[in-house]
Motif scaffolding. Structure first.
Motif, PDB file in Angstrom:
ATOM      1  N   ILE A   5     -74.586 -26.752 -80.997  1.00 52.13           N
ATOM      2  CA  ILE A   5     -74.108 -28.124 -80.786  1.00 52.13           C
ATOM      3  C   ILE A   5     -74.830 -28.729 -79.591  1.00 52.13           C
ATOM      4  O   ILE A   5     -74.903 -28.109 -78.524  1.00 52.13           O
ATOM      5  N   CYS A  10     -71.877 -34.316 -78.169  1.00 54.00           N
ATOM      6  CA  CYS A  10     -70.572 -33.933 -78.708  1.00 54.00           C
ATOM      7  C   CYS A  10     -69.470 -34.799 -78.097  1.00 54.00           C
ATOM      8  O   CYS A  10     -69.401 -34.965 -76.888  1.00 54.00           O
ATOM      9  N   THR A  11     -68.636 -35.365 -78.950  1.00 52.29           N
ATOM     10  CA  THR A  11     -67.536 -36.219 -78.457  1.00 52.29           C
ATOM     11  C   THR A  11     -66.259 -35.414 -78.234  1.00 52.29           C
ATOM     12  O   THR A  11     -65.226 -35.975 -77.925  1.00 52.29           O
ATOM     13  N   ALA A  12     -66.338 -34.108 -78.475  1.00 52.93           N
ATOM     14  CA  ALA A  12     -65.167 -33.239 -78.322  1.00 52.93           C
ATOM     15  C   ALA A  12     -64.022 -33.655 -79.233  1.00 52.93           C
ATOM     16  O   ALA A  12     -62.863 -33.553 -78.874  1.00 52.93           O
ATOM     17  N   CYS A  13     -64.368 -34.113 -80.430  1.00 49.66           N
ATOM     18  CA  CYS A  13     -63.318 -34.542 -81.345  1.00 49.66           C
ATOM     19  C   CYS A  13     -62.626 -33.367 -82.010  1.00 49.66           C
ATOM     20  O   CYS A  13     -61.580 -33.521 -82.623  1.00 49.66           O
ATOM     21  N   ALA A  14     -63.225 -32.190 -81.936  1.00 53.44           N
ATOM     22  CA  ALA A  14     -62.619 -30.965 -82.452  1.00 53.44           C
ATOM     23  C   ALA A  14     -62.609 -30.876 -83.982  1.00 53.44           C
ATOM     24  O   ALA A  14     -61.991 -29.975 -84.533  1.00 53.44           O
ATOM     25  N   ALA A  15     -63.274 -31.795 -84.655  1.00 51.69           N
ATOM     26  CA  ALA A  15     -63.237 -31.766 -86.121  1.00 51.69           C
ATOM     27  C   ALA A  15     -63.892 -30.496 -86.665  1.00 51.69           C
ATOM     28  O   ALA A  15     -63.465 -29.949 -87.675  1.00 51.69           O
ATOM     29  N   CYS A  16     -64.951 -30.018 -86.000  1.00 53.17           N
ATOM     30  CA  CYS A  16     -65.683 -28.870 -86.518  1.00 53.17           C
ATOM     31  C   CYS A  16     -64.907 -27.563 -86.373  1.00 53.17           C
ATOM     32  O   CYS A  16     -64.999 -26.688 -87.226  1.00 53.17           O
ATOM     33  N   PHE A  32     -67.681 -28.835 -77.387  1.00 58.40           N
ATOM     34  CA  PHE A  32     -67.522 -27.674 -78.250  1.00 58.40           C
ATOM     35  C   PHE A  32     -68.837 -26.907 -78.339  1.00 58.40           C
ATOM     36  O   PHE A  32     -69.919 -27.483 -78.234  1.00 58.40           O
ATOM     37  N   CYS A  55     -69.157 -33.381 -88.653  1.00 58.22           N
ATOM     38  CA  CYS A  55     -69.385 -33.968 -87.326  1.00 58.22           C
ATOM     39  C   CYS A  55     -69.711 -35.464 -87.417  1.00 58.22           C
ATOM     40  O   CYS A  55     -70.579 -35.860 -88.189  1.00 58.22           O
ATOM     41  N   PRO A  56     -69.023 -36.289 -86.650  1.00 53.93           N
ATOM     42  CA  PRO A  56     -69.245 -37.726 -86.731  1.00 53.93           C
ATOM     43  C   PRO A  56     -70.543 -38.195 -86.069  1.00 53.93           C
ATOM     44  O   PRO A  56     -70.953 -39.333 -86.286  1.00 53.93           O
ATOM     45  N   VAL A  57     -71.169 -37.368 -85.280  1.00 51.71           N
ATOM     46  CA  VAL A  57     -72.390 -37.799 -84.600  1.00 51.71           C
ATOM     47  C   VAL A  57     -73.587 -37.096 -85.240  1.00 51.71           C
ATOM     48  O   VAL A  57     -73.673 -35.871 -85.230  1.00 51.71           O
ATOM     49  N   THR A  60     -76.022 -33.589 -84.185  1.00 56.21           N
ATOM     50  CA  THR A  60     -75.321 -32.951 -83.070  1.00 56.21           C
ATOM     51  C   THR A  60     -75.159 -31.459 -83.333  1.00 56.21           C
ATOM     52  O   THR A  60     -75.329 -30.633 -82.440  1.00 56.21           O
ATOM     53  N   CYS A  61     -74.848 -31.105 -84.592  1.00 58.28           N
ATOM     54  CA  CYS A  61     -74.833 -29.693 -84.978  1.00 58.28           C
ATOM     55  C   CYS A  61     -76.178 -29.417 -85.640  1.00 58.28           C
ATOM     56  O   CYS A  61     -76.450 -29.911 -86.737  1.00 58.28           O
TER      57      CYS A  61
HETATM   58  S1  SF4 Z   1     -67.426 -32.287 -84.740  1.00 59.78           S
HETATM   59 FE1  SF4 Z   1     -69.252 -32.818 -83.573  1.00 59.78          FE
HETATM   60  S2  SF4 Z   1     -68.530 -34.218 -82.009  1.00 59.78           S
HETATM   61 FE2  SF4 Z   1     -66.719 -33.229 -82.857  1.00 59.78          FE
HETATM   62  S3  SF4 Z   1     -66.364 -31.477 -81.493  1.00 59.78           S
HETATM   63 FE3  SF4 Z   1     -67.626 -30.743 -83.176  1.00 59.78          FE
HETATM   64  S4  SF4 Z   1     -69.725 -30.973 -82.445  1.00 59.78           S
HETATM   65 FE4  SF4 Z   1     -68.447 -32.180 -81.109  1.00 59.78          FE
END
Ligand code: SF4
Ligand code: SF4
Ligand code: SF4
Lengths: 74, 519
Positions: A5, A10-16, A32, A55-57, A60-61
């Motif tokens: 990542i 990373c916006t730290a949205c925790a979706a992943c 993350f 991931c919304p960005v 990023t991954c």
């Molecule tokens: S989904 Fe993307 S933006 Fe959200 S926590 Fe995971 S790496 Fe970060």
């Protein structure tokens, strides 16, 4: 190669985190991270790497070229 | 949960008279605390419209939806749900969900335990806080554990608080039974389209069944899931509201079809909100230059859907961690740091007594208001005008022009006064000093109005308003809005009849762009 990542994105949205079939993702210092030794690139579980798909960005991954390609352990 | 809540049942909290609390809020807010006035189509006493009787029963006194009640009751949101399962073109995921919050705002993320502590702290300090919502910062149902854990904890410690949640609907069908079992009071679904062609221009992708799906296919699945979720909720008797974001050129006309589709599935309210997009939010629409609607375009669409069902026009797209009456935000008082230090005294009896007092005040207002509505009988005229009102709430004209952070807009006709929306403005006057620069923006925001009702106004803005063709009216200071507006309107018609003035239509007005962050 495992995924990693990009911390600055990373916006730290925790979706992943809950999507990873290998529990390779966790929070560290406000963003993350992926544990490379646990990441299987989702091979054997899903067609798409889940962290990338959710991931919304964009970008990023991403593939971590520094890590040896995941080998299914015998 | 136990150690996190740590409620001290201590000294009995002194009950504050309503005025004092209001005043405190006003001080805190720099006066921007006016509350909205209910569903526009329910502007008449026969507000039931086409709602089923059992739904009307629930809505009638609901703190969020009844046309009077939300002057008097407060709600709060807790930001426990950071993830989302899709992407909207008007959202930048660095910020809160743009469906339920103003774009460009970041809320403080909480764990369910911190959220419970916050709710108790707020409920003790603000006894009229009766509704707890989870709306973000992402999608509550993309974070089901956190969302439902929070609801479960709250319903144990504060069963008198109503629970609500807002969702994009993608995961909704999977969670309807949990929502029912947790006794969630109402659900808001954001539905911007039912046609995948339209949807493809709003949603680049969804994450569904472990795949990222794009384009029409994504929009098709989303629309199906949203409508299925709506069906399932109304079948189970859960109140459902639908939000739509009006995006000119993309879904503006289509929203009339959306309105029909959601109405036929039992949604009791349809809330059409303006798209808010500016390049600095970094959203797709912000970058492509997609504009939001003007005040007139928004009102036109709301009017064309009105015959169909109840429209809600008081929505302010408040932030995901907002605290307070609709339209005000006291969240800065309740940061995690502060609530951890607070001496929380959750006293259900004090709250109940206080709420009864609020209820009385509310009833007297309803009665007074109904007394004023018949005033234009005997007159016939096609003239309709809009007027802006500076208010701090309680249905009265009780705000100084220069202190108003927003104006409520009423449409006046011989049929009565109807609330049609509100306009957010930057504070014109800070600490008593008129700021010259912000007056033109205030005027642009209410430029479609013939008059502005205020408790007080300085000489300089008075002159500029008159020059702009907007009549400043302060002779109804502290009186009820609808009665005063009707009385003024009667006078206006008289003046037109006597040819003292000529009735001319006014132009369009701006909808304020950019995030609403309390200074
Ligand atoms: S989904 Fe993307 S933006 Fe959200 S926590 Fe995971 S790496 Fe970060
Ligand atoms: S690629 Fe798959 S296994 Fe690797 S971190 Fe992402 S979700 Fe987990
Ligand atoms: S549903 Fe809300 S959080 Fe998710 S992408 Fe849309 S606006 Fe953003």
């Amino acid at each position: 190669m495992a995924y990693k990542i990009v911390k600055s994105q990373c916006t730290a949205c925790a979706a992943c985190e809950p999507e990873c079939p290998n529990n390779a993702i966790r929070e560290k210092d406000g963003t993350f991270i992926i544990k490379p030794e646990k990441c299987t690139e989702c091979i054997g579980y899903f067609d798409d790497p889940q962290c990338v798909a959710v991931c919304p960005v964009e970008n990023t991954c991403i593939i971590d070229a520094a890590c040896p390609r995941y080998q299914a352990t015998a | 949960m136990r150690q996190a809540i740590d409620v001290s049942i201590g000294g009995v909290q002194e009950m504050k008279p309503l005025d004092k609390v209001m005043q405190k809020m006003a001080e805190h807010k720099g006066c921007g605390m006016s509350a909205g006035s209910g569903k526009a189509s329910c502007g008449s006493a026969a507000g039931q419209g086409d709602l089923a009787p059992e739904v009307w029963e629930k809505v009638k006194n609901h703190p969020c939806y009844s046309e009077e009640a939300h002057h008097h009751y407060a709600r709060m949101h807790v930001a426990v749900a950071p993830s989302c399962n899709m992407q909207c073109n008007y959202c930048n995921r660095k910020y809160d969900c743009a469906n339920e919050s103003r774009p460009g705002v970041v809320s403080e993320k909480l764990t369910p335990q911190q959220a419970v502590r916050k709710v108790l702290a707020v409920a003790s300090a603000i006894p009229q806080m009766t509704v707890l919502g989870i709306a973000g910062p992402g999608d509550p149902l993309a974070n089901p554990e956190k969302t439902f854990k929070t609801f479960e904890l709250i319903s144990k410690v504060a069963p008198d608080i109503k629970l609500c949640l807002s969702t994009n609907g993608l995961a909704l069908p999977d969670h309807v039974d949990t929502i029912k079992n947790l006794n969630v009071d109402h659900v808001t679904i954001t539905i911007n389209m039912i046609d995948p062609e339209v949807g493809a221009e709003i949603y680049p992708w969804i994450f569904y069944k472990h795949r990222r799906i794009k384009g029409r296919e994504a929009a098709k699945i989303l629309a199906e899931r949203q409508l299925q979720g709506l069906d399932m909720l109304t079948e189970r008797g859960i109140l459902c509201k639908v939000n739509s974001v009006m995006i000119p050129g993309i879904n503006d006309r289509h929203l009339v079809d959306v309105n029909k589709a959601v109405k036929s599935r039992g949604a009791f309210l349809h809330n059409i909100m303006p798209l808010i997009s500016s390049p600095e939010h970094g959203t797709v629409f912000g970058l492509t230059g997609q504009r939001g609607p003007s005040a007139q375009e928004l009102k036109g669409l709301q009017d064309s859907c009105e015959g169909q069902m109840n429209m809600m026009r008081h929505c302010r797209q408040c932030r995901a961690d907002a605290v307070g009456l609709l339209g005000e935000d006291r969240s800065a008082e309740f940061t995690t740091e502060k609530i951890m230090e607070m001496d929380v005294n959750y006293d259900a009896d004090t709250r109940k007594a206080y709420q009864q007092m609020v209820e009385q005040e509310r009833r007297s207002k309803v009665a007074a208001r109904q007394g004023g509505l018949s005033q234009v009988t005997g007159e016939t005229s096609d003239i309709r005008v809009l007027v802006a009102v500076a208010t701090q709430g309680l249905g009265r004209i009780n705000e100084h022009f220069g202190h108003a952070r927003e104006f409520q807009v009423y449409e006046l006709s011989t049929g009565g006064a109807k609330f049609v929306g509100h306009r957010r403005v930057d504070l014109y006057c800070r600490g008593g000093y008129g700021e010259k620069d912000s007056l033109p923006t205030v005027i642009r925001a209410i430029n479609d109005c013939h008059a502005v009702f205020v408790a007080k106004i300085g000489g300089c803005p008075r002159g500029e308003l008159i020059q702009a063709g907007i009549e400043p009216v302060d002779r109804y200071a502290h009186e009820f809005i609808e009665q005063s507006a009707i009385a003024w309107f009667k006078g206006y018609l008289d003046r037109v009849k006597r040819a003292e003035i000529r009735h001319t239509a006014r132009g369009d007005a701006d909808i304020r762009q950019g995030a609403y962050v309390v200074a």
